[in-house]
Design a protein around this motif. Sequence first.
Motif, PDB file in Angstrom:
ATOM      1  N   LEU A  27      16.080  65.738  40.642  1.00  0.00           N
ATOM      2  CA  LEU A  27      14.943  64.839  40.647  1.00  0.00           C
ATOM      3  C   LEU A  27      15.009  63.934  41.873  1.00  0.00           C
ATOM      4  N   THR A  28      13.860  63.467  42.320  1.00  0.00           N
ATOM      5  CA  THR A  28      13.859  62.432  43.344  1.00  0.00           C
ATOM      6  C   THR A  28      14.327  61.115  42.724  1.00  0.00           C
ATOM      7  N   ALA A  29      14.678  60.157  43.577  1.00  0.00           N
ATOM      8  CA  ALA A  29      15.123  58.852  43.072  1.00  0.00           C
ATOM      9  C   ALA A  29      14.036  58.197  42.228  1.00  0.00           C
ATOM     10  N   ARG A  30      12.782  58.339  42.676  1.00  0.00           N
ATOM     11  CA  ARG A  30      11.684  57.709  41.933  1.00  0.00           C
ATOM     12  C   ARG A  30      11.509  58.359  40.563  1.00  0.00           C
ATOM     13  N   GLN A  31      11.569  59.688  40.516  1.00  0.00           N
ATOM     14  CA  GLN A  31      11.445  60.388  39.232  1.00  0.00           C
ATOM     15  C   GLN A  31      12.584  60.005  38.292  1.00  0.00           C
ATOM     16  N   THR A  32      13.788  59.894  38.850  1.00  0.00           N
ATOM     17  CA  THR A  32      14.945  59.552  38.029  1.00  0.00           C
ATOM     18  C   THR A  32      14.775  58.182  37.386  1.00  0.00           C
ATOM     19  N   MET A  33      14.296  57.219  38.160  1.00  0.00           N
ATOM     20  CA  MET A  33      14.187  55.870  37.631  1.00  0.00           C
ATOM     21  C   MET A  33      13.097  55.753  36.573  1.00  0.00           C
ATOM     22  N   ARG A  34      12.169  56.712  36.535  1.00  0.00           N
ATOM     23  CA  ARG A  34      11.194  56.714  35.435  1.00  0.00           C
ATOM     24  C   ARG A  34      11.883  57.020  34.117  1.00  0.00           C
ATOM     25  N   LEU A  35      12.934  57.854  34.170  1.00  0.00           N
ATOM     26  CA  LEU A  35      13.682  58.181  32.952  1.00  0.00           C
ATOM     27  C   LEU A  35      14.668  57.090  32.590  1.00  0.00           C
ATOM     28  N   PHE A  36      15.136  56.352  33.577  1.00  0.00           N
ATOM     29  CA  PHE A  36      16.153  55.319  33.358  1.00  0.00           C
ATOM     30  C   PHE A  36      15.576  53.962  33.760  1.00  0.00           C
ATOM     31  N   GLY A  37      14.480  53.609  33.082  1.00  0.00           N
ATOM     32  CA  GLY A  37      13.742  52.409  33.457  1.00  0.00           C
ATOM     33  C   GLY A  37      14.498  51.111  33.293  1.00  0.00           C
ATOM     34  N   ASP A  38      15.517  51.064  32.428  1.00  0.00           N
ATOM     35  CA  ASP A  38      16.248  49.817  32.224  1.00  0.00           C
ATOM     36  C   ASP A  38      17.471  49.723  33.136  1.00  0.00           C
ATOM     37  N   CYS A  39      17.660  50.692  34.029  1.00  0.00           N
ATOM     38  CA  CYS A  39      18.804  50.701  34.943  1.00  0.00           C
ATOM     39  C   CYS A  39      18.384  50.222  36.328  1.00  0.00           C
ATOM     40  N   ASP A  40      19.346  49.692  37.066  1.00  0.00           N
ATOM     41  CA  ASP A  40      19.092  49.354  38.461  1.00  0.00           C
ATOM     42  C   ASP A  40      19.013  50.640  39.282  1.00  0.00           C
ATOM     43  N   PRO A  41      18.148  50.692  40.302  1.00  0.00           N
ATOM     44  CA  PRO A  41      18.010  51.906  41.118  1.00  0.00           C
ATOM     45  C   PRO A  41      19.350  52.342  41.720  1.00  0.00           C
ATOM     46  N   GLY A  42      19.656  53.633  41.551  1.00  0.00           N
ATOM     47  CA  GLY A  42      20.904  54.166  42.094  1.00  0.00           C
ATOM     48  C   GLY A  42      22.085  54.045  41.165  1.00  0.00           C
ATOM     49  N   PHE A  43      21.876  53.468  39.969  1.00  0.00           N
ATOM     50  CA  PHE A  43      22.992  53.250  39.038  1.00  0.00           C
ATOM     51  C   PHE A  43      22.699  53.954  37.701  1.00  0.00           C
ATOM     52  N   VAL A  44      22.541  55.268  37.760  1.00  0.00           N
ATOM     53  CA  VAL A  44      22.248  56.048  36.551  1.00  0.00           C
ATOM     54  C   VAL A  44      23.552  56.349  35.815  1.00  0.00           C
ATOM     55  N   PRO A  45      23.694  55.944  34.570  1.00  0.00           N
ATOM     56  CA  PRO A  45      24.923  56.226  33.824  1.00  0.00           C
ATOM     57  C   PRO A  45      25.002  57.707  33.463  1.00  0.00           C
ATOM     58  N   PRO A  46      26.196  58.301  33.480  1.00  0.00           N
ATOM     59  CA  PRO A  46      26.327  59.732  33.170  1.00  0.00           C
ATOM     60  C   PRO A  46      26.304  60.040  31.677  1.00  0.00           C
ATOM     61  N   ILE A  47      25.918  59.068  30.852  1.00  0.00           N
ATOM     62  CA  ILE A  47      25.808  59.281  29.411  1.00  0.00           C
ATOM     63  C   ILE A  47      24.346  59.546  29.095  1.00  0.00           C
TER      64      ILE A  47
END
Length: 456
Positions: free
Chosen positions: A82-102
């Motif tokens: 996914l692009t960074a923007r697409q990823t952050m749509r799934l992880f809206g409560d996370c800071d950009p670039g800090f996606v937890p592996p859980i």
Amino acid sequence: MALAARLQRFLARKGIPYSELPTPQADDLESAVIASGQSRSDFVQATVLIDVGGALLVAHGLDSALDLDAVFHLTGRRLQPLTARQTMRLFGDCDPGFVPPIGTAYDLPVLIDDDVAHAETVLLTGGANQGVVKMDGRDFRRALAGARTGHLVIRGQGNGDRAALSLDEVADKLQRLYRLPPMPALALRILRLTAHSEATAKELAELIELDPSLTAQIMRYARSALFNYPGQIHSVQEAVTRVLGFDRVAHIAMGIASVRAFDVPRKGPLGMDNFWRHSLYSAFVCQSLAVHCRADKALAYLCGLLHNFGLLLIGHLFPGEFEELNVLHADNPEASMHSLEQQVFGHAREEQILAVGHGAIGGILHKLWQLPDAVIKTAAMHQHPGYHGDHETYVLMVQLSNALLKPRGIGDEFNPDDVPALLESLGLAPDTVADLETEIDRVAPDLDALANSLSS
């Protein structure tokens, strides 16, 4: 707080313990890892992938690059990051670039790399840019209950994202940036001779005999047990007319002469010794398959013989990176060559063109050398499973030959192939494999001896 709200609620609900290690606010995960003062080998990162079936998350070591071919073999899905923007749509409560592996906390299916699946301690981002999370390995895996595991990475520092290039752009940049080797004069003369339907065995023999080393190699080939010729052979012309035939002699001579364009080390899994062994075995198998596939035997032989020339070009132009590729190959035998090449190339903008893989590079070289279209296509597409298009039979024969040779330790990659699918696509019965295996066993000593003589 080092945890995003959704992850914190998930861990509390599951009763999974963890420790928060505060760090100064960081701009990216790499900075947070450095600021934590912890061993980076314990850090696990998340890569989010997607296809038409939806998204999934892969948990793998920080110092590793994801092997998408390995992911395909585990899942049967052709997933892309996914692009960074697409990823952050799934992880809206996370800071950009800090996606937890859980990913389970976000209702995503998860894959776990084998290394992570056996880690005693795990460090990870909890979704916030201030602090990292430390967990016992067993607790981390408990948080990912139901996840599938497998060998999914190339070990070694990742290179980041690369923009895709078309083959036309690759060809243009290769020719502008690098001095590509021309086809050696003798190989070119042999190629031109074979283009004339009226060329004779005498003319071919006279060309070959201009080169004493090539003459000796052709004579050794003709006298080998591969052909079991009962009489004596005293000249190249006799080798052509009595044993090998015009096309076979022309093709093996052209292959031998062409290799002289490259300066590549003999040793290593990708060195000249293994290159010749792979090429000769593949040529033999492709020629044998051609009988069953109603394809041109001589052309099939040439496709098998020359399909891997892109590796030689990479070794010739980039000896340092070629050595790195050798090391990565030895450390990651399960990884596809295409993934390893993506890992090695791309540090500099000019070298990103080589991340398309040695197959595409070889196809470009063969086109530059004006080799037959089937040879160009098999070189360019032999790394692409499920290929459909021009000269498909020859591409699939090369792919099947490589698949059958892998259990013998022959070739440059050992990730699994779908042999039944290849057989079906070629219209071959399953028992064809047993017959081919018997034939390979019969000629193996002679092919090994010939390969050794050609690389020395």
